[in-house]
Design a protein around this motif. Sequence first.
Motif, short mmCIF file in Angstrom:
data_model
loop_
_atom_site.label_atom_id
_atom_site.label_comp_id
_atom_site.label_asym_id
_atom_site.label_seq_id
_atom_site.Cartn_x
_atom_site.Cartn_y
_atom_site.Cartn_z
N ILE A 1 23.10 44.46 -59.19
CA ILE A 1 23.29 45.60 -60.09
C ILE A 1 23.84 46.81 -59.33
CG2 ILE A 1 22.10 47.30 -61.55
CD1 ILE A 1 20.12 45.01 -62.29
N THR A 2 23.24 47.09 -58.17
CA THR A 2 23.67 48.26 -57.40
C THR A 2 25.09 48.10 -56.90
OG1 THR A 2 21.36 48.53 -56.70
CG2 THR A 2 23.01 49.82 -55.54
N GLN A 3 25.43 46.93 -56.40
CA GLN A 3 26.79 46.70 -55.91
C GLN A 3 27.80 46.79 -57.06
OE1 GLN A 3 27.68 46.42 -52.58
NE2 GLN A 3 29.65 46.81 -53.54
N ASN A 4 27.40 46.30 -58.22
CA ASN A 4 28.25 46.40 -59.40
C ASN A 4 28.51 47.86 -59.75
OD1 ASN A 4 29.74 45.42 -61.57
ND2 ASN A 4 27.95 45.31 -62.91
N LYS B 1 32.14 49.81 -59.72
CA LYS B 1 32.65 50.49 -60.92
C LYS B 1 32.64 52.01 -60.77
CE LYS B 1 31.47 46.87 -64.18
NZ LYS B 1 30.73 46.48 -65.37
N ASN B 2 32.36 52.49 -59.55
CA ASN B 2 32.32 53.93 -59.25
C ASN B 2 31.29 54.70 -60.09
OD1 ASN B 2 34.27 53.84 -57.19
ND2 ASN B 2 35.90 53.82 -58.73
N ILE B 3 30.25 54.03 -60.50
CA ILE B 3 29.17 54.69 -61.22
C ILE B 3 28.33 55.49 -60.22
CG2 ILE B 3 27.08 54.33 -62.60
CD1 ILE B 3 28.52 51.85 -63.80
N ILE B 4 28.16 54.90 -59.03
CA ILE B 4 27.47 55.61 -57.93
C ILE B 4 28.33 55.49 -56.67
CG2 ILE B 4 25.14 55.23 -58.84
CD1 ILE B 4 24.85 52.98 -56.68
N SER B 5 28.06 56.37 -55.69
CA SER B 5 28.81 56.31 -54.44
C SER B 5 28.15 55.33 -53.47
CB SER B 5 28.88 57.70 -53.80
OG SER B 5 27.59 58.11 -53.41
N LYS B 6 28.90 54.90 -52.45
CA LYS B 6 28.36 53.99 -51.45
C LYS B 6 27.18 54.63 -50.70
CE LYS B 6 32.54 51.36 -50.58
NZ LYS B 6 33.58 50.97 -49.61
N ASP C 1 24.87 56.37 -51.91
CA ASP C 1 23.65 56.29 -52.72
C ASP C 1 23.17 54.86 -52.94
OD1 ASP C 1 23.55 59.03 -53.02
OD2 ASP C 1 24.74 59.02 -54.86
N TYR C 2 23.84 53.90 -52.28
CA TYR C 2 23.52 52.49 -52.49
C TYR C 2 22.05 52.19 -52.24
CZ TYR C 2 23.48 47.43 -52.01
OH TYR C 2 23.18 46.11 -52.15
N GLU C 3 21.53 52.58 -51.08
CA GLU C 3 20.14 52.26 -50.71
C GLU C 3 19.14 52.83 -51.70
OE1 GLU C 3 18.96 50.16 -48.43
OE2 GLU C 3 21.04 49.66 -47.96
N LEU C 4 19.38 54.06 -52.12
CA LEU C 4 18.48 54.71 -53.07
C LEU C 4 18.43 53.95 -54.39
CD1 LEU C 4 16.73 57.20 -53.88
CD2 LEU C 4 18.85 58.26 -54.66
N TYR C 5 19.60 53.61 -54.93
CA TYR C 5 19.63 52.90 -56.21
C TYR C 5 19.14 51.45 -56.07
CZ TYR C 5 21.84 56.67 -58.73
OH TYR C 5 22.08 57.87 -59.34
N HIS C 6 19.45 50.84 -54.95
CA HIS C 6 18.96 49.48 -54.71
C HIS C 6 17.44 49.47 -54.72
CE1 HIS C 6 17.60 46.24 -51.93
NE2 HIS C 6 18.36 45.53 -52.74
N TYR C 7 16.83 50.42 -54.01
CA TYR C 7 15.36 50.51 -53.99
C TYR C 7 14.81 50.81 -55.39
CZ TYR C 7 10.65 52.04 -52.95
OH TYR C 7 9.28 52.19 -52.95
N GLY C 8 15.46 51.73 -56.08
CA GLY C 8 15.02 52.08 -57.44
C GLY C 8 15.04 50.89 -58.38
#
Length: 195
Positions: free
Chosen positions: A9-12, A16-21, A23-30
Amino acid sequence: MINNISEFITQNWVNKNIISKEDYELYHYGWFVVLSDLWLFAFTLIFGVIFNITLSSIVFFVTFFLIRRFAGGFHAKTELHCQLISLSFLFFCIVAIKYLFINIDNSYLFIIDLICVIVLPLVSPADSPQKPLTLNERKQFKRIVTYIGVILFATNCILLYFKIKFVAVAIICAFVLETILVIFGRLLNHRLAEN
């Protein structure tokens, strides 16, 4: 499995430029936390339906995860161990709720609840070596656990007085489980810190 889904989900979202690279770790953990909680809630609900205590299982889950967010406790080393241990504890607690609802006298429930509401704030929070808490966080979480404990203890007294035992027992089981996990977590974390 949950880690793979949260990564997907996070990589997707990054693609799709919904989040920046960044912020990956933060969203992955979330996503990992949200999906883990949904997974455990689904199993708690299934166990509750099987044992015909659906509302009690929901009350147990909400109470347990509310307290756990601030009290901490034992954390398994791998996702698989975490899921297996969590599902086992949830299953045994649902069985305990069913058994306690039928067999334990209110005075014993009151005593168990009182012990937990005293002990849990004394031993909380239990952080982990991977994510230690600051002194301010420890004080703040201890205060929150104390407030939650007192409010739930008072709620249980009212529930037991009005013979709404199926809710009170669920809350007490959540208290007991979290108290055990915090004590075990503190002992384990102390040993890990010494190594």
